[in-house]
Motif scaffolding. Structure first.
Motif, PDB file in Angstrom:
ATOM      1  N   ASP A   1     -27.717  11.482  -0.433  1.00  0.00           N
ATOM      2  CA  ASP A   1     -27.193  12.397   0.237  1.00  0.00           C
ATOM      3  C   ASP A   1     -28.239  13.570   0.427  1.00  0.00           C
TER       4      ASP A   1
ATOM      5  N   ILE B   1     -22.748  12.762  11.141  1.00  0.00           N
ATOM      6  CA  ILE B   1     -21.776  12.565  10.132  1.00  0.00           C
ATOM      7  C   ILE B   1     -20.322  12.554  10.422  1.00  0.00           C
TER       8      ILE B   1
ATOM      9  N   LYS C   1     -26.890  15.402   9.586  1.00  0.00           N
ATOM     10  CA  LYS C   1     -27.716  15.219   8.394  1.00  0.00           C
ATOM     11  C   LYS C   1     -29.098  14.965   8.880  1.00  0.00           C
TER      12      LYS C   1
ATOM     13  N   TYR D   1     -28.351  19.529   6.122  1.00  0.00           N
ATOM     14  CA  TYR D   1     -27.327  19.368   6.822  1.00  0.00           C
ATOM     15  C   TYR D   1     -27.111  20.574   8.113  1.00  0.00           C
TER      16      TYR D   1
ATOM     17  N   TRP E   1     -21.141  18.045  12.293  1.00  0.00           N
ATOM     18  CA  TRP E   1     -22.030  18.036  11.083  1.00  0.00           C
ATOM     19  C   TRP E   1     -23.017  16.837  11.284  1.00  0.00           C
TER      20      TRP E   1
END
Lengths: 113, 113
Positions: free
Chosen positions: A84, A47, A37, A88, A35
């Motif tokens: 955040d 991540i 970001k 993604y 993953w």
């Protein structure tokens, strides 16, 4: 078509709630999943990753779940914060250093105050 | 430890010209991969270099080429530019083993007019 895809292009969550971002993959030979970001104007940031011999891996505030039966990957972010907010991406690799990474289209995570 | 650096950050070229982009990996990383990112196609793998040799290649025409030097720095070249080559070109480095934990640079934004 793409071998890796995301279910939702945009996900909006309240600050402090948990976020779950989903990803489907089609290559059953994929051995490694990551993953990333990506914030606006920046390159993707690593991540967390998971190998196909695992079904769960935890990091700081993040958990990745892998369900090989249905070829599904998810990223859970606990206590979502404004920082955040980003796009993604999930990515897969066949393992052994072969053929680079295949990325999904991405999910835009929006944090509501 | 310094991150992956890419130069230039922005570039405007005319159709038919060629362009060379540069990437300096994280110190100690021997593998460098290049990706193209566009809104329509997302992140797509171009090629990977390890120890000055191209190890993997994505599905791009021969106009896209690259090389890696003995200090692991890498360049990619696109000849006979087309309008569709306008994209963010990302470089990523990793140590070079079986893990695909790779770290991306900020990218070079190429605009072809």
């Amino acid at each position: 078509g793409e071998s890796v895809g995301l279910h939702l292009p945009t996900l909006s969550v309240q600050e402090g709630d948990n976020s779950i971002i989903n990803c489907a993959y089609s290559n059953s030979a994929s051995d490694y999943f990551i993953w990333y970001k990506q914030e606006s104007g920046k390159g993707p940031q690593f991540i967390i990753d998971i190998r196909s011999n695992m079904d769960k891996r935890q990091g700081q505030r993040v958990t990745v779940l892998l369900n090989k039966t249905v070829k599904h990957l998810s990223l859970q972010i606990a206590a979502t914060q404004p920082g955040d907010s980003a796009v993604y991406f999930c990515a897969e690799n066949l393992g052994g250093g072969a053929d680079g990474l295949t990325f999904g289209k991405g999910t835009h995570l929006i944090i509501q105050p | 430890k310094a991150g992956v650096t890419q130069t230039p950050r922005y570039l405007i070229k005319t159709r038919g010209q060629q362009v060379t982009l540069s990437c300096s990996p994280i110190s100690g990383h021997r593998s460098v991969s290049w990706y193209q990112q566009t809104p329509g196609q997302g992140l797509q793998f171009l090629f990977e270099y390890f120890s000055e040799t191209q190890r993997n290649k994505g599905n791009f025409p021969g106009r896209f080429s690259g090389r890696q030097f003995s200090n692991s720095r890498s360049e990619m070249n696109v000849s006979t530019l087309e309008l569709g080559d306008s994209a963010l070109y990302l470089c990523a480095s990793r140590v070079g083993g079986p893990s695909y934990e790779q770290y991306f640079g900020p990218g070079t934004r190429l605009t072809v007019t």
